[in-house]
Scaffold this motif. Structure first.
Motif, PDB file in Angstrom:
ATOM      1  N   GLU A   1      -0.687   7.013  -0.058  1.00  0.00           N
ATOM      2  CA  GLU A   1      -2.077   7.459  -0.117  1.00  0.00           C
ATOM      3  C   GLU A   1      -3.063   6.360   0.237  1.00  0.00           C
ATOM      4  O   GLU A   1      -4.283   6.542   0.078  1.00  0.00           O
ATOM      5  CB  GLU A   1      -2.369   7.995  -1.518  1.00  0.00           C
ATOM      6  CG  GLU A   1      -1.486   9.180  -1.900  1.00  0.00           C
ATOM      7  CD  GLU A   1      -1.751   9.658  -3.304  1.00  0.00           C
ATOM      8  OE1 GLU A   1      -2.527   8.979  -4.014  1.00  0.00           O
ATOM      9  OE2 GLU A   1      -1.181  10.690  -3.696  1.00  0.00           O
ATOM     10  N   GLY A   2      -2.557   5.224   0.667  1.00  0.00           N
ATOM     11  CA  GLY A   2      -3.447   4.125   1.054  1.00  0.00           C
ATOM     12  C   GLY A   2      -3.958   3.306  -0.104  1.00  0.00           C
ATOM     13  O   GLY A   2      -4.873   2.482   0.079  1.00  0.00           O
ATOM     14  N   GLN A   3      -3.402   3.502  -1.289  1.00  0.00           N
ATOM     15  CA  GLN A   3      -3.840   2.755  -2.460  1.00  0.00           C
ATOM     16  C   GLN A   3      -3.017   1.470  -2.604  1.00  0.00           C
ATOM     17  O   GLN A   3      -1.789   1.482  -2.400  1.00  0.00           O
ATOM     18  CB  GLN A   3      -3.687   3.604  -3.725  1.00  0.00           C
ATOM     19  CG  GLN A   3      -4.481   4.907  -3.686  1.00  0.00           C
ATOM     20  CD  GLN A   3      -5.985   4.670  -3.622  1.00  0.00           C
ATOM     21  OE1 GLN A   3      -6.507   3.753  -4.265  1.00  0.00           O
ATOM     22  NE2 GLN A   3      -6.671   5.482  -2.834  1.00  0.00           N
ATOM     23  N   VAL A   4      -3.712   0.400  -2.964  1.00  0.00           N
ATOM     24  CA  VAL A   4      -3.033  -0.864  -3.172  1.00  0.00           C
ATOM     25  C   VAL A   4      -2.209  -0.790  -4.460  1.00  0.00           C
ATOM     26  O   VAL A   4      -2.731  -0.394  -5.521  1.00  0.00           O
ATOM     27  CB  VAL A   4      -4.044  -2.023  -3.254  1.00  0.00           C
ATOM     28  CG1 VAL A   4      -3.324  -3.347  -3.519  1.00  0.00           C
ATOM     29  CG2 VAL A   4      -4.847  -2.108  -1.965  1.00  0.00           C
TER      30      VAL A   4
ATOM     31  N   VAL B   1       0.862  -1.173   0.000  1.00  0.00           N
ATOM     32  CA  VAL B   1       0.000   0.000   0.000  1.00  0.00           C
ATOM     33  C   VAL B   1       0.900   1.225   0.000  1.00  0.00           C
ATOM     34  O   VAL B   1       1.854   1.303   0.787  1.00  0.00           O
ATOM     35  CB  VAL B   1      -0.921  -0.007   1.237  1.00  0.00           C
ATOM     36  CG1 VAL B   1      -1.769   1.256   1.261  1.00  0.00           C
ATOM     37  CG2 VAL B   1      -1.797  -1.241   1.235  1.00  0.00           C
ATOM     38  N   ASP B   2       0.597   2.187  -0.887  1.00  0.00           N
ATOM     39  CA  ASP B   2       1.440   3.378  -0.975  1.00  0.00           C
ATOM     40  C   ASP B   2       1.059   4.398   0.092  1.00  0.00           C
ATOM     41  O   ASP B   2       0.209   4.143   0.962  1.00  0.00           O
ATOM     42  CB  ASP B   2       1.365   3.970  -2.381  1.00  0.00           C
ATOM     43  CG  ASP B   2      -0.058   4.377  -2.759  1.00  0.00           C
ATOM     44  OD1 ASP B   2      -0.897   4.500  -1.849  1.00  0.00           O
ATOM     45  OD2 ASP B   2      -0.323   4.572  -3.951  1.00  0.00           O
TER      46      ASP B   2
END
Length: 456
Positions: free
Chosen positions: A405-408, A402-403
């Motif tokens: 920004e919380g994106q997978v 997960v980056d």
């Protein structure tokens, strides 16, 4: 009897003489001398391809008609004259770079069909290792930056030597002062005040950065396609023996690859490049993950790129594909999911492999803390995400990145399955059942067989 012994002695003497003659003949036969290879002076292409992770090293002799390079990446190519020979033990062509090496003058012309795509001049370049040669990262500096990087490295080395000289002088002074204090203690019989003892000097650390001495070569960076390369002189005429076919290939897919370091055998990591891979671990497992940029490339083209001097490289693999791990990805968050729910997360941390004391083999992987005295002057063995699992056989598990920004991160998901550690003896017991049954039946039938009356 005497005649037979004489014949035997003559036969033995004849055999010994024949053996001596054979040994003498073998000793002088040119066929058993050292196999010195036959060298041929050739114009070759020296190739330093970027593999996605590091710069390799190979060359294409005159026998190789096609060069392979990856697309949209900067590779280093040069045309040189050297002595080439074939080494049958490893089935590859070898270049005697130390014996003879001379760059061929001219410009590198890249053509696509009848169109000239680029005409390249030799450019200064060097490799820079910001964290040292074994630090795992290499940068390419070209033009003026190459010389600036090398000058910076030389300046750091000179400063380090000055610091070493100052350290030795300070060490001698400290040793002299400690000797005087010991003499004073012996003479007076009074212990010295601990606060009066001088602190020993600190040994300087060598610079981590390393830059090689700049060299000159052609920097090739092309989109995917088929080209023709050749060296042309000042008059624009082709230099003999320099025309080659160039295939520039692109990856079929890109994604996130992992290097998995099991805690029980950290020197034997395994790789996972395909997003469809499944990690099989024991139900109680601890392992470490390093995340990389991964590319799926044609296996034949990639093999020809990194091993151009090996004629059989990539043979029979024109339709095969392979995942290649590239640069390590920046720090992110690794999540562990159980039945779709996040149950654990980890950040990359430095770890140190600590050998167990004594002569027996063994090690422990511990957190690396540079502030602790036992890690003074040392570097971490690796930096990775630590994963400690206790898997429920009835649940499903996944790993993903997960980056910030919380994106997978796309293609970072891997399924994890537990390998049961049940005992294997039942597998061997079942095949033994028919044998045991046969022995029981044979014994039972033998007991039913009527006994013969004793003979009189």
């Amino acid at each position: 009897m005497m005649a037979r012994r004489g014949a035997t002695a003559r036969a033995l003497a004849l055999a010994v003489t024949a053996a001596l003659v054979l040994v003498a003949g073998v000793g002088v036969s040119p066929g058993v001398r050292a196999a010195e290879p036959v060298k041929e002076r050739q114009v070759v292409y020296g190739i330093t391809p970027w593999t996605g992770k590091e710069y390799g090293g190979t060359f294409a002799p005159a026998q190789v008609e096609t060069l392979y390079l990856t697309a949209s990446e900067r590779h280093i190519v040069d045309v040189l004259e050297t002595d080439v020979y074939y080494w049958p033990i490893t089935q590859e062509y070898m270049a005697d770079w130390m014996g003879y090496r001379d760059p061929v003058a001219g410009r590198l012309e890249v053509r696509q069909g009848e169109r000239v795509v680029a005409t390249l001049e030799r450019t200064p370049y060097t490799f820079v290792y910001p964290e040292g040669y074994f630090g795992g990262q290499v940068e390419l500096a070209v033009g003026d930056e190459a010389q600036e990087a090398y000058d910076t490295y030389r300046r750091l080395i000179d400063q380090y030597y000055d610091q070493v000289q100052a350290y030795r002088e300070a060490q001698d002074a400290w040793q002299q002062r400690m000797t005087e204090i010991l003499e004073e203690v012996r003479r007076t019989g009074q212990p010295a005040d601990p606060e009066s003892l001088p602190e020993p000097p600190q040994q300087p650390q060598p610079p981590a950065m390393l830059a090689m001495q700049p060299a000159r070569a052609f920097l090739v960076e092309l989109p995917a396609g088929e080209y023709t390369v050749r060296l042309v002189d000042e008059a624009g005429q082709e230099v003999a023996g320099t025309r080659k076919r160039l295939v520039v290939f692109a990856p079929r897919r890109q994604g996130v690859g992992y290097q998995i370091i099991p805690e029980s055998k950290w020197t034997m990591p395994v790789e996972s490049g395909d997003p469809g891979d499944t990690l099989y671990v024991s139900d109680e497992a601890t392992f470490y993950l390093k995340a990389f940029d991964a590319r799926e490339v044609n296996r034949y083209a990639y093999s020809r790129m990194v091993e151009s001097a090996r004629p059989l490289a990539g043979s029979g693999q024109r339709s095969a594909w392979q995942w290649v791990l590239g640069q390590e990805l920046p720090a992110m968050t690794l999540q562990v999911l159980e039945d779709g729910q996040v149950v654990a997360s980890a950040q990359p941390k430095p770890y140190y492999v600590q050998q167990t004391p004594g002569y027996a083999l063994g090690y422990n992987i511990v957190d690396f803390d540079p502030s602790k005295p036992e890690f003074a002057g040392r570097r971490p063995s690796f930096v990775a995400y630590k994963v400690a699992l206790q898997l429920d056989p009835g649940a499903t598990y996944e790993l993903r990145l997960v980056d910030e920004e919380g994106q997978v991160v796309a293609s970072s998901v891997r399924q994890v399955r537990a390998v049961r550690g049940d005992p294997v003896w039942p597998l061997y017991a079942w095949p033994a059942v028919p044998l045991v049954a046969g022995l029981v039946v044979a014994g039972w039938r033998r007991r039913l067989r009527p006994r013969r009356p004793p003979e009189v």
